[in-house]
Scaffold this motif. Structure first.
Motif, PDB file in Angstrom:
ATOM      1  N   SER A   1       0.544  -0.749  -0.069  1.00 18.10           N
ATOM      2  CA  SER A   1       0.210  -0.544   0.385  1.00 18.10           C
ATOM      3  C   SER A   1       1.013   0.911   0.463  1.00 18.10           C
ATOM      4  CB  SER A   1      -0.567   0.091   1.553  1.00 18.10           C
ATOM      5  OG  SER A   1      -1.935   1.296   1.663  1.00 18.10           O
TER       6      SER A   1
ATOM      7  N   ALA B   1       4.788  -4.791  -1.156  1.00 17.17           N
ATOM      8  CA  ALA B   1       5.825  -3.772   0.128  1.00 17.17           C
ATOM      9  C   ALA B   1       6.859  -3.829  -0.666  1.00 17.17           C
ATOM     10  CB  ALA B   1       5.284  -4.128   0.955  1.00 17.17           C
TER      11      ALA B   1
ATOM     12  N   THR C   1      -3.011  -4.493   3.134  1.00 15.63           N
ATOM     13  CA  THR C   1      -4.060  -4.377   1.197  1.00 15.63           C
ATOM     14  C   THR C   1      -4.971  -4.695   1.450  1.00 15.63           C
ATOM     15  OG1 THR C   1      -2.573  -5.573   0.428  1.00 15.63           O
ATOM     16  CG2 THR C   1      -2.105  -3.961  -0.444  1.00 15.63           C
TER      17      THR C   1
HETATM   18  C1  FMN Z   1       0.803   3.662  -6.032  1.00 20.03           C
HETATM   19  C2  FMN Z   1      -0.094   2.256  -5.821  1.00 20.03           C
HETATM   20  C3  FMN Z   1      -0.600   2.763  -4.301  1.00 20.03           C
HETATM   21  C4  FMN Z   1      -0.913   1.268  -3.675  1.00 20.03           C
HETATM   22  N1  FMN Z   1      -2.015   2.139  -2.672  1.00 20.03           N
HETATM   23  C5  FMN Z   1      -2.333   0.508  -2.488  1.00 20.03           C
HETATM   24  C6  FMN Z   1      -3.499   0.616  -1.627  1.00 20.03           C
HETATM   25  O1  FMN Z   1      -3.254   2.085  -0.438  1.00 20.03           O
HETATM   26  N2  FMN Z   1      -4.729   0.156  -0.650  1.00 20.03           N
HETATM   27  C7  FMN Z   1      -4.868  -1.376  -1.987  1.00 20.03           C
HETATM   28  O2  FMN Z   1      -5.124  -2.155  -1.339  1.00 20.03           O
HETATM   29  N3  FMN Z   1      -3.623  -1.167  -2.924  1.00 20.03           N
HETATM   30  C8  FMN Z   1      -2.934  -0.357  -3.020  1.00 20.03           C
HETATM   31  N4  FMN Z   1      -2.166  -0.833  -4.632  1.00 20.03           N
HETATM   32  C9  FMN Z   1      -2.447  -2.473  -5.144  1.00 20.03           C
HETATM   33  C10 FMN Z   1      -1.611  -3.098  -4.702  1.00 20.03           C
HETATM   34  O3  FMN Z   1      -0.126  -2.455  -5.112  1.00 20.03           O
HETATM   35  C11 FMN Z   1      -1.882  -4.256  -5.336  1.00 20.03           C
HETATM   36  O4  FMN Z   1      -2.906  -4.413  -5.193  1.00 20.03           O
HETATM   37  C12 FMN Z   1      -0.341  -5.125  -5.290  1.00 20.03           C
HETATM   38  O5  FMN Z   1      -0.994  -6.160  -5.511  1.00 20.03           O
HETATM   39  C13 FMN Z   1      -0.916  -6.069  -3.340  1.00 20.03           C
HETATM   40  O6  FMN Z   1       0.508  -6.553  -3.578  1.00 20.03           O
HETATM   41  P1  FMN Z   1       0.387  -7.353  -1.213  1.00 20.03           P
HETATM   42  O7  FMN Z   1      -0.831  -7.356  -1.173  1.00 20.03           O
HETATM   43  O8  FMN Z   1       0.713  -8.444  -1.832  1.00 20.03           O
HETATM   44  O9  FMN Z   1       1.385  -6.080  -0.920  1.00 20.03           O
HETATM   45  C14 FMN Z   1      -1.636   0.269  -5.000  1.00 20.03           C
HETATM   46  C15 FMN Z   1      -0.109   0.292  -5.632  1.00 20.03           C
HETATM   47  C16 FMN Z   1      -0.295   1.519  -6.316  1.00 20.03           C
HETATM   48  C17 FMN Z   1       0.794   1.416  -8.187  1.00 20.03           C
END
Ligand code: FMN
Length: 455
Positions: free
Chosen positions: A20, A48, A96
């Motif tokens: 996030s 992350a 997230t």
């Molecule tokens: C700049 C940016 C900000 C993001 N911020 C969020 C966030 O605040 N919350 C969220 O749920 N996904 C966010 N995302 C999407 C997640 O990064 C994405 O769904 C990712 O696959 C999450 O992987 P993880 O849950 O394994 O860490 C963001 C993506 C980008 C490019």
């Protein structure tokens, strides 16, 4: 906000960070958990690591970061299994939408979900995302499922989001996450006066207590921001207008605050001594950069610190038009200077406006004034700048002021009192000053608690 005292002394906690935009806040969360006495190790999803570097987290946590569920530890153990067995709680912040979904469905494709599946310790989850994503029935169903697991959900807050929109999705305040962790672990061990502050940097000897009864952990859970050093205002790419500040006074205050358990941000200009390892250092070379760093910490939603101590020697003037190229000797040089903003007064004003609008708790503001010849202007400065305490010294006195290891200061207080201290080591001055700050902070925390009860 946290109560005074160390509530997670020697607790072993895993901090899970997912992809996030709020991941950067996890660094401060790590420091706050440490300030409460916890030993924190970090788990990250692969996403992350795109938002914040493992180097920062490894340095601050003093443990390797587990960001690859398939990688074995150096001793051959499986990372997520040993975490699951070694820690007493897992805090996932920020979480997230994707991670909530993976966890709700038991999909162990990252170190955090794998550790959560393998453990029986409390799991605290603080989601952060766009408001629409959080409101979506899929996310809400996943959150509900996690509650069924017995997980402790720290609801996101309503407010401006990274997307520029407003909604419920902002990561909960770090204090709420720490409080939830303390509660999940069954409450707080009693604060031990004089106890060491866990993984928080213990730099330098504390010296004699500056005042009887001062606790060594009286700033635990607090965020102290210190400006230190001198600014350098460019004339051209190689020359600048600077001052003789060494940064020693501010760095001594940062060390003392760390020793008392605070999370410390040091906004640092030119300096001649090393900043303490445990502080978060933001370098600011010019008055404008220092102003930008202070602005970032005083948004309209309220100041992001409990204490601000401004020791930096910020230039009162800067060259009007710095040259993009080195000025040659043959062309001669006449400098036209313009005044820089008064950072102390401007920051104090911005703090007042933001707490008026947001209802946030007011911080303790401390200014430093370097005078020459007499301190007669100090009381007027205290009033005009709108700070709680003003520390004034006559830099022309022997052993006092720039570059020395000692200082002779008078502390003026907004309650009208003043204390003239003898010449002493800068670290002792820091200890005296933070004793006074801690008393003010306790009074402010008491006031807001009383206010909350009456509302
Ligand atoms: C700049 C940016 C900000 C993001 N911020 C969020 C966030 O605040 N919350 C969220 O749920 N996904 C966010 N995302 C999407 C997640 O990064 C994405 O769904 C990712 O696959 C999450 O992987 P993880 O849950 O394994 O860490 C963001 C993506 C980008 C490019």
């Amino acid at each position: 906000m946290t109560e005074q005292g160390v509530r997670l002394q020697d607790r072993r906690i895993a901090l899970g960070i997912t992809g996030s935009i709020a991941a950067y806040k996890a660094v401060d969360l790590l420091r706050l958990l440490q300030a409460e006495g916890a030993d924190v190790r970090v788990l990250m999803t692969a996403s992350a690591t795109e938002f914040i570097g493992t180097l920062t987290l490894e340095t601050l946590s003093r443990h390797p970061v587990d960001s690859d569920v398939l990688a074995l530890q150096a001793d051959g153990r499986i990372g997520h299994i040993s975490t699951a067995h070694d820690v007493e709680a897992i805090v996932v912040a920020p979480a997230t939408a994707h991670w909530l979904g993976a966890m709700a469905n038991g999909l162990a494709s990252d170190s955090i979900t794998a550790a959560c599946l393998a453990t029986s310790v409390p799991v605290i989850v603080a989601p952060a995302m766009d408001g629409g994503m959080y409101a979506h029935p899929a996310t809400q169903a996943n959150v509900a499922r996690l509650r069924e697991f017995g997980y402790h959900l720290v609801e996101p807050e309503f407010g401006p989001l990274a997307s520029g929109m407003v909604g419920q999705g902002r990561l909960a305040s770090l204090d709420r996450i720490v409080d939830a962790t303390v509660r999940a672990l069954g409450g707080a061990p009693a604060a031990v006066a004089g106890a060491p502050t866990g993984a928080v940097s213990q730099s330098g000897a504390p010296g004699n207590s500056a005042s009887a009864g001062s606790s060594r952990t009286d700033l635990a859970g607090r965020h102290v921001v210190v400006t230190a050093g001198g600014t350098a205002e460019p004339i051209d790419p190689v020359r600048f207008v600077g001052n003789r500040s060494s940064g020693k006074m501010g760095i001594a205050i940062a060390e003392e605050a760390l020793d008392r358990g605070a999370a410390v941000t040091l906004i640092l200009g030119n300096h001649t001594v090393e900043p303490p390892a445990g502080a978060h250092v933001a370098h600011a070379e010019t008055a404008a950069e220092m102003e930008a760093a202070l602005r970032a910490l005083t948004p309209p939603s309220g100041p992001r610190f409990d204490v601000l101590v401004m020791t930096a020697a910020v230039a009162d003037f800067r060259p009007h038009s710095p040259s993009a190229k080195k000025v040659s000797r043959s062309s001669g040089m006449t400098l036209e200077m313009v005044a820089t903003p008064d950072l102390l007064a401007a920051t104090a004003e911005r703090v007042r406006t933001s707490i008026g609008a947001s209802g946030a708790r007011r911080p303790v503001l401390v200014g430093f004034a370097a005078e020459t010849g007499s301190l007669e202007r100090a009381e007027e400065k205290l009033r005009s700048k709108g700070v709680d305490l003003l520390v004034a010294n006559d830099v022309t006195e022997p052993g006092s002021g720039f570059g020395t290891d000692t200082n002779k200061v008078t502390i003026y207080s907004s309650d009208g009192s003043s204390e003239e201290l003898p010449l002493m080591a800068k670290r002792e001055v820091a200890e005296f000053l933070l004793d006074r700050v801690a008393v003010r902070l306790a009074a402010i925390v008491g006031e807001s608690a009383a206010l909350a009860e009456t509302n």
